[in-house]
Design a protein around this motif. Structure first.
Motif, PDB file in Angstrom:
ATOM      1  N   GLU A  61      -5.477 -48.513  -5.388  1.00 10.24           N
ATOM      2  CA  GLU A  61      -4.247 -47.770  -5.111  1.00 10.24           C
ATOM      3  C   GLU A  61      -3.190 -48.023  -6.182  1.00 10.24           C
ATOM      4  OE1 GLU A  61      -4.574 -47.469  -0.241  1.00 10.24           O
ATOM      5  OE2 GLU A  61      -3.159 -48.886  -1.119  1.00 10.24           O
ATOM      6  N   LEU A  62      -3.027 -49.263  -6.595  1.00 10.50           N
ATOM      7  CA  LEU A  62      -2.030 -49.590  -7.609  1.00 10.50           C
ATOM      8  C   LEU A  62      -2.386 -48.966  -8.955  1.00 10.50           C
ATOM      9  CD1 LEU A  62       0.478 -51.040  -8.662  1.00 10.50           C
ATOM     10  CD2 LEU A  62      -0.904 -53.126  -8.848  1.00 10.50           C
ATOM     11  N   ALA A  63      -3.601 -49.207  -9.426  1.00 12.14           N
ATOM     12  CA  ALA A  63      -4.015 -48.675 -10.731  1.00 12.14           C
ATOM     13  C   ALA A  63      -4.093 -47.154 -10.704  1.00 12.14           C
ATOM     14  CB  ALA A  63      -5.363 -49.268 -11.134  1.00 12.14           C
ATOM     15  N   GLY A  64      -4.722 -46.600  -9.671  1.00 10.56           N
ATOM     16  CA  GLY A  64      -4.838 -45.154  -9.568  1.00 10.56           C
ATOM     17  C   GLY A  64      -3.486 -44.489  -9.472  1.00 10.56           C
ATOM     18  N   GLY A  65      -2.581 -45.070  -8.700  1.00 13.14           N
ATOM     19  CA  GLY A  65      -1.255 -44.506  -8.553  1.00 13.14           C
ATOM     20  C   GLY A  65      -0.470 -44.515  -9.852  1.00 13.14           C
ATOM     21  N   LEU A  66      -0.528 -45.625 -10.590  1.00 16.39           N
ATOM     22  CA  LEU A  66       0.192 -45.694 -11.862  1.00 16.39           C
ATOM     23  C   LEU A  66      -0.395 -44.736 -12.894  1.00 16.39           C
ATOM     24  CD1 LEU A  66       0.879 -49.525 -12.158  1.00 16.39           C
ATOM     25  CD2 LEU A  66       2.498 -47.706 -11.544  1.00 16.39           C
ATOM     26  N   LEU A  67      -1.730 -44.697 -12.992  1.00 10.58           N
ATOM     27  CA  LEU A  67      -2.359 -43.755 -13.924  1.00 10.58           C
ATOM     28  C   LEU A  67      -2.005 -42.316 -13.570  1.00 10.58           C
ATOM     29  CD1 LEU A  67      -5.915 -45.342 -14.284  1.00 10.58           C
ATOM     30  CD2 LEU A  67      -4.138 -45.238 -16.049  1.00 10.58           C
ATOM     31  N   PHE A  68      -2.032 -42.003 -12.285  1.00  5.81           N
ATOM     32  CA  PHE A  68      -1.718 -40.663 -11.804  1.00  5.81           C
ATOM     33  C   PHE A  68      -0.276 -40.302 -12.148  1.00  5.81           C
ATOM     34  CE2 PHE A  68      -1.186 -37.345  -8.527  1.00  5.81           C
ATOM     35  CZ  PHE A  68      -2.382 -36.667  -8.646  1.00  5.81           C
ATOM     36  N   ALA A  69       0.658 -41.212 -11.869  1.00  5.18           N
ATOM     37  CA  ALA A  69       2.069 -40.959 -12.155  1.00  5.18           C
ATOM     38  C   ALA A  69       2.295 -40.704 -13.641  1.00  5.18           C
ATOM     39  CB  ALA A  69       2.927 -42.131 -11.679  1.00  5.18           C
ATOM     40  N   LEU A  70       1.595 -41.460 -14.478  1.00  7.26           N
ATOM     41  CA  LEU A  70       1.746 -41.310 -15.926  1.00  7.26           C
ATOM     42  C   LEU A  70       0.958 -40.130 -16.484  1.00  7.26           C
ATOM     43  CD1 LEU A  70       1.534 -45.081 -16.889  1.00  7.26           C
ATOM     44  CD2 LEU A  70       3.579 -43.630 -16.964  1.00  7.26           C
ATOM     45  N   GLY A  71      -0.006 -39.645 -15.716  1.00 10.48           N
ATOM     46  CA  GLY A  71      -0.835 -38.530 -16.173  1.00 10.48           C
ATOM     47  C   GLY A  71      -1.931 -38.960 -17.128  1.00 10.48           C
ATOM     48  N   ILE A  72      -2.337 -40.201 -17.037  1.00 10.70           N
ATOM     49  CA  ILE A  72      -3.373 -40.743 -17.921  1.00 10.70           C
ATOM     50  C   ILE A  72      -4.716 -40.719 -17.195  1.00 10.70           C
ATOM     51  CG2 ILE A  72      -4.191 -42.780 -19.169  1.00 10.70           C
ATOM     52  CD1 ILE A  72      -1.258 -43.681 -19.349  1.00 10.70           C
ATOM     53  N   GLY A  73      -5.752 -40.190 -17.868  1.00 11.38           N
ATOM     54  CA  GLY A  73      -7.104 -40.228 -17.303  1.00 11.38           C
ATOM     55  C   GLY A  73      -7.175 -39.669 -15.905  1.00 11.38           C
ATOM     56  N   MET A  74      -6.734 -38.441 -15.736  1.00 17.97           N
ATOM     57  CA  MET A  74      -6.607 -37.866 -14.401  1.00 17.97           C
ATOM     58  C   MET A  74      -7.887 -37.922 -13.563  1.00 17.97           C
ATOM     59  SD  MET A  74      -3.462 -37.287 -13.883  1.00 17.97           S
ATOM     60  CE  MET A  74      -3.344 -36.133 -12.534  1.00 17.97           C
ATOM     61  N   PRO A  75      -9.065 -37.670 -14.114  1.00 18.74           N
ATOM     62  CA  PRO A  75     -10.259 -37.795 -13.270  1.00 18.74           C
ATOM     63  C   PRO A  75     -10.471 -39.214 -12.744  1.00 18.74           C
ATOM     64  CG  PRO A  75     -10.747 -36.481 -15.215  1.00 18.74           C
ATOM     65  CD  PRO A  75      -9.382 -37.076 -15.424  1.00 18.74           C
ATOM     66  N   VAL A  76     -10.222 -40.213 -13.586  1.00 17.32           N
ATOM     67  CA  VAL A  76     -10.355 -41.608 -13.153  1.00 17.32           C
ATOM     68  C   VAL A  76      -9.254 -41.950 -12.146  1.00 17.32           C
ATOM     69  CG1 VAL A  76     -10.237 -44.018 -13.912  1.00 17.32           C
ATOM     70  CG2 VAL A  76     -11.508 -42.337 -15.263  1.00 17.32           C
ATOM     71  N   ALA A  77      -8.019 -41.543 -12.453  1.00 21.80           N
ATOM     72  CA  ALA A  77      -6.907 -41.789 -11.537  1.00 21.80           C
ATOM     73  C   ALA A  77      -7.193 -41.172 -10.170  1.00 21.80           C
ATOM     74  CB  ALA A  77      -5.612 -41.224 -12.124  1.00 21.80           C
ATOM     75  N   ALA A  78      -7.691 -39.948 -10.168  1.00 20.15           N
ATOM     76  CA  ALA A  78      -8.006 -39.278  -8.909  1.00 20.15           C
ATOM     77  C   ALA A  78      -9.097 -40.019  -8.149  1.00 20.15           C
ATOM     78  CB  ALA A  78      -8.423 -37.831  -9.169  1.00 20.15           C
ATOM     79  N   ALA A  79     -10.116 -40.476  -8.843  1.00 17.68           N
ATOM     80  CA  ALA A  79     -11.190 -41.221  -8.177  1.00 17.68           C
ATOM     81  C   ALA A  79     -10.651 -42.510  -7.557  1.00 17.68           C
ATOM     82  CB  ALA A  79     -12.307 -41.535  -9.168  1.00 17.68           C
ATOM     83  N   LEU A  80      -9.740 -43.182  -8.251  1.00 15.95           N
ATOM     84  CA  LEU A  80      -9.158 -44.415  -7.727  1.00 15.95           C
ATOM     85  C   LEU A  80      -8.269 -44.157  -6.513  1.00 15.95           C
ATOM     86  CD1 LEU A  80      -8.287 -46.241 -11.072  1.00 15.95           C
ATOM     87  CD2 LEU A  80     -10.122 -46.815  -9.460  1.00 15.95           C
ATOM     88  N   ILE A  81      -7.788 -42.946  -6.372  1.00 18.94           N
ATOM     89  CA  ILE A  81      -7.019 -42.550  -5.188  1.00 18.94           C
ATOM     90  C   ILE A  81      -7.945 -42.083  -4.074  1.00 18.94           C
ATOM     91  CG2 ILE A  81      -5.404 -40.809  -4.290  1.00 18.94           C
ATOM     92  CD1 ILE A  81      -3.991 -40.985  -7.069  1.00 18.94           C
ATOM     93  N   VAL A  82      -8.917 -41.259  -4.421  1.00 19.97           N
ATOM     94  CA  VAL A  82      -9.795 -40.644  -3.423  1.00 19.97           C
ATOM     95  C   VAL A  82     -10.668 -41.684  -2.720  1.00 19.97           C
ATOM     96  CG1 VAL A  82     -11.762 -39.080  -3.130  1.00 19.97           C
ATOM     97  CG2 VAL A  82      -9.767 -38.342  -4.452  1.00 19.97           C
ATOM     98  N   LEU A  83     -11.214 -42.628  -3.453  1.00 24.01           N
ATOM     99  CA  LEU A  83     -12.141 -43.591  -2.845  1.00 24.01           C
ATOM    100  C   LEU A  83     -11.512 -44.409  -1.713  1.00 24.01           C
ATOM    101  CD1 LEU A  83     -14.146 -44.699  -5.991  1.00 24.01           C
ATOM    102  CD2 LEU A  83     -14.953 -43.305  -4.069  1.00 24.01           C
ATOM    103  N   PRO A  84     -10.349 -45.029  -1.903  1.00 26.53           N
ATOM    104  CA  PRO A  84      -9.777 -45.754  -0.764  1.00 26.53           C
ATOM    105  C   PRO A  84      -9.334 -44.840   0.379  1.00 26.53           C
ATOM    106  CG  PRO A  84      -8.375 -46.018  -2.712  1.00 26.53           C
ATOM    107  CD  PRO A  84      -9.603 -45.283  -3.140  1.00 26.53           C
ATOM    108  N   MET A  85      -8.946 -43.599   0.051  1.00 22.11           N
ATOM    109  CA  MET A  85      -8.565 -42.671   1.118  1.00 22.11           C
ATOM    110  C   MET A  85      -9.778 -42.289   1.965  1.00 22.11           C
ATOM    111  SD  MET A  85      -5.339 -42.453   0.996  1.00 22.11           S
ATOM    112  CE  MET A  85      -5.287 -44.112   0.309  1.00 22.11           C
ATOM    113  N   LEU A  86     -10.912 -42.077   1.320  1.00 21.70           N
ATOM    114  CA  LEU A  86     -12.143 -41.809   2.076  1.00 21.70           C
ATOM    115  C   LEU A  86     -12.524 -43.014   2.929  1.00 21.70           C
ATOM    116  CD1 LEU A  86     -14.318 -39.903  -0.566  1.00 21.70           C
ATOM    117  CD2 LEU A  86     -13.225 -38.953   1.487  1.00 21.70           C
TER     118      LEU A  86
END
Length: 131
Positions: A61-86
Motif C-alpha cells: 500500500e505504501l509503495a504502490g500509493g507513492l508510485l501511483f501518486a507520482l505517476g511512476i511505473g503505473m502498471p506496477v503501482a496498480a498491481a501493488l494497489i490491486v493485490l492487497p485490495m483483492l
C-alpha cells in the motif's frame, strides 16, 4: 491539459490515501495500529503468519500509493494497489456484500477500478518521468 490535470488529481487522492493506509499498518501513523497489532488482527481472522501479511500489505500500500501518486511505473503501482485490495475483499469484505456501510467491498472495488483504469490510460503529463 485538463485531462492530465484530472489524472493528477485522481492519482494524488488515491495514491496518497493508499500510502497513508500503508503507514497505518507499518508505523501506526494516522490513527493506525502499527505492524504488531495489525499482524495480530490478521492472525485473529485466520491470516497466517499475520506479521508477514501485515508487513507485505503495508509495504504494498505504501509503495504502490507513492508510485501511483507520482505517476511512476503505473502498471506496477496498480498491481501493488490491486493485490492487497483483492486480499481484503477475499479475507474480510466479500461476505458482507458490496456496500461499505455494512463492511462490504465497495471501497476496495473502487480502488481496484481506479488503479486498473489509470494503469491502462496512463499517468498523464503531470507525472514524474522515470529515467
Amino acid at each position: 491539459m485538463s485531462v492530465s490535470l484530472g489524472l493528477l488529481i485522481i492519482r494524488l487522492a488515491v495514491g496518497l490515501t493508499l500510502a497513508g493506509h500503508g503507514t497505518q499498518k507499518l508505523f501506526g501513523w494516522f490513527g493506525g495500529y502499527g505492524l504488531k497489532a495489525t499482524g495480530g488482527w490478521m492472525e485473529s481472522i485466520g491470516i497466517r503468519p499475520g506479521l508477514i501479511a501485515a508487513l507485505l500489505t503495508g509495504t504494498f500500500e505504501l509503495a504502490g500509493g507513492l508510485l501511483f501518486a507520482l505517476g511512476i511505473g503505473m502498471p506496477v503501482a496498480a498491481a501493488l494497489i490491486v493485490l492487497p485490495m483483492l486480499g481484503a475483499i477475499a479475507a474480510v469484505h466479500f461476505r458482507f456484500g458490496y456496500w461499505v456501510r455494512q463492511n462490504g467491498m465497495e471501497y476496495n472495488v473502487i480502488l481496484i477500478a481506479v488503479a486498473i483504469g489509470l494503469a491502462l490510460a496512463g499517468a498523464g503529463d503531470y507525472a514524474v518521468k522515470a529515467p
